[in-house]
Structures are given as C-alpha cells and as structure tokens.
Scaffold this motif. Structure first.
Motif, PDB file in Angstrom:
ATOM      1  N   GLU A 492     -21.291 -59.430  -3.514  1.00 45.39           N
ATOM      2  CA  GLU A 492     -21.367 -58.387  -4.532  1.00 45.39           C
ATOM      3  C   GLU A 492     -20.711 -58.844  -5.839  1.00 45.39           C
ATOM      4  OE1 GLU A 492     -22.091 -54.702  -6.433  1.00 45.39           O
ATOM      5  OE2 GLU A 492     -23.014 -55.787  -4.783  1.00 45.39           O
ATOM      6  N   MET A 493     -19.629 -59.624  -5.726  1.00 44.86           N
ATOM      7  CA  MET A 493     -19.032 -60.191  -6.940  1.00 44.86           C
ATOM      8  C   MET A 493     -20.057 -61.033  -7.691  1.00 44.86           C
ATOM      9  SD  MET A 493     -15.266 -61.406  -5.667  1.00 44.86           S
ATOM     10  CE  MET A 493     -14.060 -60.260  -5.013  1.00 44.86           C
ATOM     11  N   GLY A 494     -20.823 -61.805  -6.938  1.00 46.75           N
ATOM     12  CA  GLY A 494     -21.856 -62.605  -7.569  1.00 46.75           C
ATOM     13  C   GLY A 494     -22.893 -61.752  -8.274  1.00 46.75           C
ATOM     14  N   ARG A 495     -23.297 -60.678  -7.614  1.00 41.41           N
ATOM     15  CA  ARG A 495     -24.298 -59.796  -8.222  1.00 41.41           C
ATOM     16  C   ARG A 495     -23.750 -59.152  -9.496  1.00 41.41           C
ATOM     17  NH1 ARG A 495     -25.817 -54.891  -9.023  1.00 41.41           N
ATOM     18  NH2 ARG A 495     -23.869 -54.055  -8.192  1.00 41.41           N
ATOM     19  N   ARG A 496     -22.500 -58.684  -9.416  1.00 35.44           N
ATOM     20  CA  ARG A 496     -21.912 -58.039 -10.586  1.00 35.44           C
ATOM     21  C   ARG A 496     -21.703 -59.040 -11.731  1.00 35.44           C
ATOM     22  NH1 ARG A 496     -18.926 -53.326  -9.306  1.00 35.44           N
ATOM     23  NH2 ARG A 496     -18.281 -53.345 -11.494  1.00 35.44           N
ATOM     24  N   LEU A 497     -21.340 -60.269 -11.386  1.00 39.15           N
ATOM     25  CA  LEU A 497     -21.129 -61.277 -12.418  1.00 39.15           C
ATOM     26  C   LEU A 497     -22.439 -61.609 -13.126  1.00 39.15           C
ATOM     27  CD1 LEU A 497     -19.004 -63.173 -13.688  1.00 39.15           C
ATOM     28  CD2 LEU A 497     -19.806 -64.926 -12.106  1.00 39.15           C
ATOM     29  N   VAL A 577     -27.347 -61.445   9.672  1.00 35.77           N
ATOM     30  CA  VAL A 577     -28.411 -62.253   9.067  1.00 35.77           C
ATOM     31  C   VAL A 577     -28.704 -61.815   7.639  1.00 35.77           C
ATOM     32  CG1 VAL A 577     -29.468 -62.784  11.296  1.00 35.77           C
ATOM     33  CG2 VAL A 577     -30.144 -60.706  10.074  1.00 35.77           C
ATOM     34  N   GLU A 578     -28.301 -60.601   7.268  1.00 33.41           N
ATOM     35  CA  GLU A 578     -28.582 -60.136   5.915  1.00 33.41           C
ATOM     36  C   GLU A 578     -27.852 -60.959   4.863  1.00 33.41           C
ATOM     37  OE1 GLU A 578     -27.589 -58.177   8.363  1.00 33.41           O
ATOM     38  OE2 GLU A 578     -29.412 -57.020   8.788  1.00 33.41           O
ATOM     39  N   ILE A 579     -26.738 -61.584   5.252  1.00 30.47           N
ATOM     40  CA  ILE A 579     -25.987 -62.415   4.304  1.00 30.47           C
ATOM     41  C   ILE A 579     -26.438 -63.857   4.498  1.00 30.47           C
ATOM     42  CG2 ILE A 579     -23.707 -63.174   3.584  1.00 30.47           C
ATOM     43  CD1 ILE A 579     -22.577 -60.567   4.586  1.00 30.47           C
ATOM     44  N   SER A 580     -27.198 -64.369   3.529  1.00 25.96           N
ATOM     45  CA  SER A 580     -27.764 -65.709   3.667  1.00 25.96           C
ATOM     46  C   SER A 580     -26.658 -66.761   3.622  1.00 25.96           C
ATOM     47  CB  SER A 580     -28.776 -65.965   2.554  1.00 25.96           C
ATOM     48  OG  SER A 580     -28.172 -65.787   1.295  1.00 25.96           O
ATOM     49  N   GLN A 581     -26.859 -67.827   4.373  1.00 20.41           N
ATOM     50  CA  GLN A 581     -25.876 -68.907   4.424  1.00 20.41           C
ATOM     51  C   GLN A 581     -26.590 -70.241   4.622  1.00 20.41           C
ATOM     52  OE1 GLN A 581     -23.944 -69.140   8.608  1.00 20.41           O
ATOM     53  NE2 GLN A 581     -24.104 -66.928   8.171  1.00 20.41           N
ATOM     54  N   GLN A 582     -25.938 -71.292   4.176  1.00 21.47           N
ATOM     55  CA  GLN A 582     -26.497 -72.638   4.307  1.00 21.47           C
ATOM     56  C   GLN A 582     -25.392 -73.576   4.757  1.00 21.47           C
ATOM     57  OE1 GLN A 582     -28.201 -74.179   0.757  1.00 21.47           O
ATOM     58  NE2 GLN A 582     -28.802 -76.108   1.645  1.00 21.47           N
ATOM     59  N   VAL A 598     -18.496 -76.381   6.813  1.00 23.50           N
ATOM     60  CA  VAL A 598     -18.481 -75.640   5.568  1.00 23.50           C
ATOM     61  C   VAL A 598     -19.868 -75.038   5.342  1.00 23.50           C
ATOM     62  CG1 VAL A 598     -18.096 -75.751   3.081  1.00 23.50           C
ATOM     63  CG2 VAL A 598     -16.713 -77.147   4.612  1.00 23.50           C
ATOM     64  N   PHE A 599     -19.901 -73.801   4.867  1.00 23.42           N
ATOM     65  CA  PHE A 599     -21.156 -73.095   4.619  1.00 23.42           C
ATOM     66  C   PHE A 599     -21.130 -72.545   3.203  1.00 23.42           C
ATOM     67  CE2 PHE A 599     -20.625 -73.162   9.116  1.00 23.42           C
ATOM     68  CZ  PHE A 599     -21.901 -73.205   9.658  1.00 23.42           C
ATOM     69  N   ARG A 600     -22.318 -72.483   2.630  1.00 18.50           N
ATOM     70  CA  ARG A 600     -22.464 -71.830   1.327  1.00 18.50           C
ATOM     71  C   ARG A 600     -23.156 -70.494   1.544  1.00 18.50           C
ATOM     72  NH1 ARG A 600     -24.924 -74.042  -4.438  1.00 18.50           N
ATOM     73  NH2 ARG A 600     -24.521 -72.102  -5.591  1.00 18.50           N
ATOM     74  N   LEU A 601     -22.539 -69.441   1.012  1.00 21.21           N
ATOM     75  CA  LEU A 601     -23.094 -68.096   1.128  1.00 21.21           C
ATOM     76  C   LEU A 601     -23.666 -67.684  -0.214  1.00 21.21           C
ATOM     77  CD1 LEU A 601     -20.166 -66.309   3.004  1.00 21.21           C
ATOM     78  CD2 LEU A 601     -21.999 -67.695   3.975  1.00 21.21           C
ATOM     79  N   GLY A 602     -24.440 -66.613  -0.183  1.00 12.72           N
ATOM     80  CA  GLY A 602     -24.889 -66.078  -1.455  1.00 12.72           C
ATOM     81  C   GLY A 602     -26.195 -65.362  -1.339  1.00 12.72           C
TER      82      GLY A 602
END
Length: 616
Positions: A492-497, A577-582, A598-602
């Motif tokens: 959500e921080m990412g979305r707001r930013l 699963v709603e929160i995508s990760q790589q 280590v995973f990247r979310l977003g």
C-alpha cells in the motif's frame, strides 16, 4: 538563417513585468494562506475563549452546591449530629445557605422520607426551614430514589419544587453507612439566577451563549434568565422548541455540514456545526461540560460575517498587487524605451565604426546616466583613435572583438514480530536541493503517507531515522497475521507513493523513489532505556536483518522502479497469493551469516518490470 534578436524595450518590459508578476503571485498565495490560517486561528481562539468563559461561570455556580452537599453528607455521616436531630440539621442547612449564595434550597431526606429543608424564600419568608413527612411527595421520592442509585455525589435531572414555586437543578449526595442508605442531601441551584450570571459572561465575549442538558432541555438562555419561560412540574426547564429563539433553533448537531470544518482547525478542542439564524448564517461551537447522569453542553454562536472580515484586507492587497503589476509593466516599457534610445544610437555608430566608415560614424553625445556617459566617452575616444590610426594603418588591419495494557504487556520479552524498514532513494540529493523549510514539509508529507498506511494495518512506528521509518507488527499486542499485515502495508505504501508521484509530476516535480525491507523473526520487545527515558522498541537480529534487506534493494535497483520491496523467506512464506512475489535466490544479506532466501514483493513495479536477480 538570421536568428531573432529581441529589442531591449521588450526585454525590460518582460523582466520587470515578470518579476513583479512572480512577486505578486507569491504575495497573493501567502495572503490567501495567511487569511485561511488567520480565520482558523481567529475562530478557534474566539470560540474557545467564549466557551471557556461560560464554562468557568457554570462551575462557579455549580461548585458551591457540590461543596456544601458533600460537606453536609460527610458531617452527618461523621456522627457529630444524629440523623434524627431535626433542629441541629436545620441549623446546618441554614448555615449552608448563608455560606453559599448560589444555593436557594437545601434538604436532608431520610430513608423514611422524613425531610428537613431550608430555603431562602418560602411564601415571602426569608431563610425558612421545614420539617415534614414527604412520603406522598413525588419530588422527594424521586430525589431519594436517585440518590440511592448513585455511587457518588452528582447532579440529577432538574425538578420543579411546588413549595418554593420554582424549578431547580439538584446536586444529590447519598449518605451510606455499612452498605445501608441513611438518606440523601439535595442542594438546589436556581436556573434563573444561574442563567443571569452566566449570560453576563456571554455578553462580555460578544457572542450568544447557551447551556443545554443532555436530554435536550435548555439550562441557560435569556428567556430562562428573565423569567419569560414559566416552569411547570412537567417541564421544569424548556426545550429548544419551547423558546422563541430562531437562532438556537438553527442549532441541529445531528445535521451538521462537514464544510464547517474548513473554518476551524482540526486541533480545536470543540465541535463545529453550521446553522442559520434569523438574519445571517452562524457557526455553532460547542463541547460537553460534564458527564455525570446527564451531560451538559456549552454552546456559542459565532456569526460567519465576523470571519469574512478577515478576507477584506486580502482583496485590498490583491488589488494593490494588480495595480503594482500594471505599473511595473508600464515602467518596464518606459525604461526600455529610455534605455533603448541611446543604446540604439551606440549600436548604429558601432556598426558604422566596425565597417571602418569613420567619416559617417557619428560623435555621440553625453548622457545623464553615468554608464551611458562613460560608454559615450569611450566610444568617442575609440572613434578618434581609430580615425587617426586609419591614417597610418591599412583599414583591413583595424580589428574589432568582444529540501492498554498493563505494565506486564510492555515488559521486555521475546516475541515473534515482523519488522519493516523504509528509505528514500537519493535523499541526500533531495536534501541538498531543498531548503530547510521545504525539506521539512517534504519529509512531513512523506512520513504522513507512510504513517497512515502503517496505522491502518495495525502496525507500530518505532522511530524515524533521518528519511527512514522503522515499524513493526506483532507487539505489544500479538497478531497472528503480522507478516501479512506488514506486507500489505508495504504494498500500500507503494501504491500511495505512486499516486503522490503522479501529483508531483503534474506540478513539475521529480518523483520520489523508496526501498522497503521486511523480515519476520524473534526480537526482544518492550520498554528499554534508562529510568528517566525509556522507549518501547525492538532489539535483536530480526531488526538488523530487516534493515539489511532494505539496503539489499540497492543491488536490484534498476533506477526506474518507484518502490522496491525486499522480504525474507520468513515473510514471503506467510503471504497469500494476492500479494505477488518473486524469488531472487539466496544472498548473503547479513555479514558473517549464511546466505538467505530473498523475495521481491509488490504490485505495479513487480508486474511491469523484469527483475534479474544479482549473482551471489
């Protein structure tokens, strides 16, 4: 192709006019901001001062009844006077009236409804006492029943006392001994006298003031003070509809318009409601006075016309600014023309001189402007010298150049938590670019966005470190889904930013980029610090790993992503699963520790950009 060259008069007009336009715009913006701030401050301070004045007057009227009621109850319970000693009790009641002019009646009601009373005026007799059996009197039965139900002394609903032909607001103090009710002390204050004294305070403030009871009855009003309202047993005090007051009828707190909040700062310690009076619109400011059996509300009506006066100076200043703008443009044109004439003559003469046309190159006249006069002298000297020089040197050689829980909940103990760290990418550059005030505003807005998201997900902000935020979930209150909450907050921080960056782009500002690190693990959580200065914080390797994960985001930064969210496997393994990760593979995130997954979310950044994991 010959390039365009602007005439000097046009440059002067644009420069002077542009500078004044910018100045007028800055002044106008500042005036608008100052006007809104001044309006808020004016309304807040004046409303608060008026409410405080009425509150103090109300307390002055109430305090004697409270003090005398509690004193009489404690004195009788002390055993210094028997509960059946009517004469002694009557003397005590008369003494209370003498020491407290705000009281107009006081009574001791025994549990068998035997009543000893004293009043300032009963049928024309001053300071009269009475001893009666009031078993059939509903007023005294109600007073005894009310007192018996109270845990401590307090104010009861208003009553109408037929014996003294007046309504009153009773303060009731129960007398209990060994769990048994012996009786109650009731001390009455007169709404009429109370309203007179309080309205004097309202008159001093220049704003109409009222006091309402929680059940909708009006305690302080001019019609109560002057006796226009005739009290009855059914209605010892009037309701708003019973009064001939269109202003007070305009007060409808259940239908308040939120637009009123634009006049009052959110920091005000009272509520605001718009209303319509008989001649103009009003802002009603109000707050609760007490919260016993029936809360009382203090209310003041502020004419909105008083607030709009603040803007008159604003429009005057804007008018002056526009006049200054016009004068500056005309002055720019005039100065341009004044300067252009001699400069144009210098240019023409210099052109002829550069063509070695010494015969037609004019002798320039002096000027009242020092620089032009010096230039004319220099030109004339050069012309004379070149003229002489040209007689000795061939002309072809003549050159020319130039930015709530108990203490146990906060005792330091190990907990499983999820820690979040944020950091603004390139903040040092931003800090050098912005001045102190602008940098403070920038950081405040950034932290406000992050703080709202963290609080919405039930997180705790641990500290602000420069441009960074440390927050955690799972303490002090256990949260089974603390990892998911932290991850949702990061996304959500990412979305707001991104949304804020869109706003910045519309204003021509550079976007803000940010890294976020997340890790779940055990940490020592609790009050930590010296005796006089402690903080509820986290200590442990989990905090260090979360910060290192945030720093690890530098290694996968492609220079374009607005938000980079890096999480450990301990976090990623708990996410829906709603929160995508790589998955980014194993990396030595912490020095002298084994590599970790280590995973990247977003959301948007991860979905639209391909992320190539760096080599271990």
């Amino acid at each position: 192709m010959k390039r365009y060259r602007a005439p000097i008069w046009l440059v002067f007009a644009l420069v002077f006019g542009g500078l004044v336009t910018l100045t007028a715009g800055a002044i106008g913006f500042r005036l608008f901001y100052s006007a809104f701030s001044a309006t808020n401050t004016y309304a807040r301070d004046r409303g608060d001062a008026a409410l405080t004045g009425i509150e103090e007057a109300v307390h002055q009227e109430m305090r004697p009844a409270e003090e005398q009621g509690q004193f009489l109850a404690e004195y009788i319970l002390s055993g210094k006077v028997r509960v059946d000693d009517d004469q002694r009790i009557a003397d005590l009641l008369l003494g209370s009236l003498a020491s407290a002019p705000q009281l107009f009646a006081v009574a001791f009601i025994r549990s068998d409804l035997h009543v000893v009373s004293a009043a300032r005026d009963v049928n024309g007799e001053a300071f009269a006492t009475g001893v009666e059996n009031e078993v059939s009197n509903p007023v005294f039965r109600l007073a005894l029943r009310t007192g018996a139900s109270m845990d401590k002394p307090g104010w009861a609903p208003p009553i109408y006392a037929k014996g003294i032909h007046s309504s009153g607001v009773p303060f009731v103090a129960p007398l209990r001994k060994d769990g048994r009710i012996l009786g109650v002390i009731t001390a009455l204050i007169s709404p009429k006298a109370m309203a007179k004294h309080i309205l004097m305070q309202s008159d001093n403030s220049g704003l109409p003031g009222f006091v309402l009871m929680g059940d909708g009855r009006v305690l302080v009003h001019p019609e109560v003070a002057d006796g226009s309202y005739v009290a009855t047993e059914e209605k010892p005090l009037p309701e708003i509809a019973d009064l001939q007051d269109p202003l007070l009828r305009g007060f409808q707190p259940d239908n308040c318009n939120d637009e009123a909040a634009r006049f009052i700062s959110a920091r005000a310690n009272f509520k605001v409601c718009e209303g319509v009076g008989p001649a103009e619109e009003y802002l009603f400011v109000y707050r609760n006075l007490i919260s016993d059996m029936h809360p009382w509300t203090v209310l003041v009506a502020v004419p909105q016309s008083a607030l709009t006066d603040v803007y008159s100076n604003l429009f005057k200043a804007l008018t002056v600014s526009l006049i200054m703008l016009g004068v500056a443009i005309l002055a720019g044109v005039g100065l341009g023309w004044l300067f252009a004439r001699p400069i144009h003559g210098y240019a023409r003469a210099a052109r002829q001189l550069s063509a070695l046309d010494f015969e037609n190159a004019p002798q320039l006249k002096g000027s009242w402007l020092r620089e032009f006069d010096v230039a004319a002298e220099a030109y004339n000297g050069m012309r004379s010298g070149l003229t002489w020089l040209s007689t000795y040197v061939p002309r072809t050689l003549v050159p020319a150049l130039m930015e709530p829980d108990s203490a146990e909940s906060f005792t330091a103990k190990e907990r499983e938590v999820t820690v979040l760290f944020t950091d603004i990418i390139g903040f040092t550059t931003i800090g050098h670019r912005l001045g102190p005030a602008a940098l403070a505003r920038f950081l405040n807005r950034h932290f406000e966005i992050l703080g709202e998201v963290i609080e919405a997900e039930g997180g705790t902000i641990d500290k602000y470190i420069g441009d960074s935020v440390m927050a955690f979930w799972g303490a002090p209150t256990a949260q089974g889904d603390h990892a998911e909450r932290a991850a949702r907050a990061a996304v959500e921080m990412g979305r707001r930013l991104r949304a804020d960056n869109a706003r910045r782009k519309r204003k021509g500002l550079n976007p803000v980029r940010m890294r976020i690190g997340l890790h779940t693990g055990t940490a020592l959580a609790g009050n930590i610090g010296a005796t006089g200065r402690i903080n509820y914080t986290l200590v442990g390797e989990t905090v260090n790993v979360a910060q290192r994960l945030e720093q690890f985001g530098k290694e996968i930064d492609d220079g374009h992503s607005e938000v980079i969210i890096v999480a450990s496997a301990a976090v990623a393994g708990r996410l829906p699963v709603e929160i995508s990760q790589q998955a980014l593979g194993k990396h030595a995130v912490v020095e002298r520790a084994a590599p970790m997954e280590v995973f990247r979310l977003g959301g948007e950044d991860l979905a639209t950009r391909s992320v190539t994991p760096p080599r271990d």
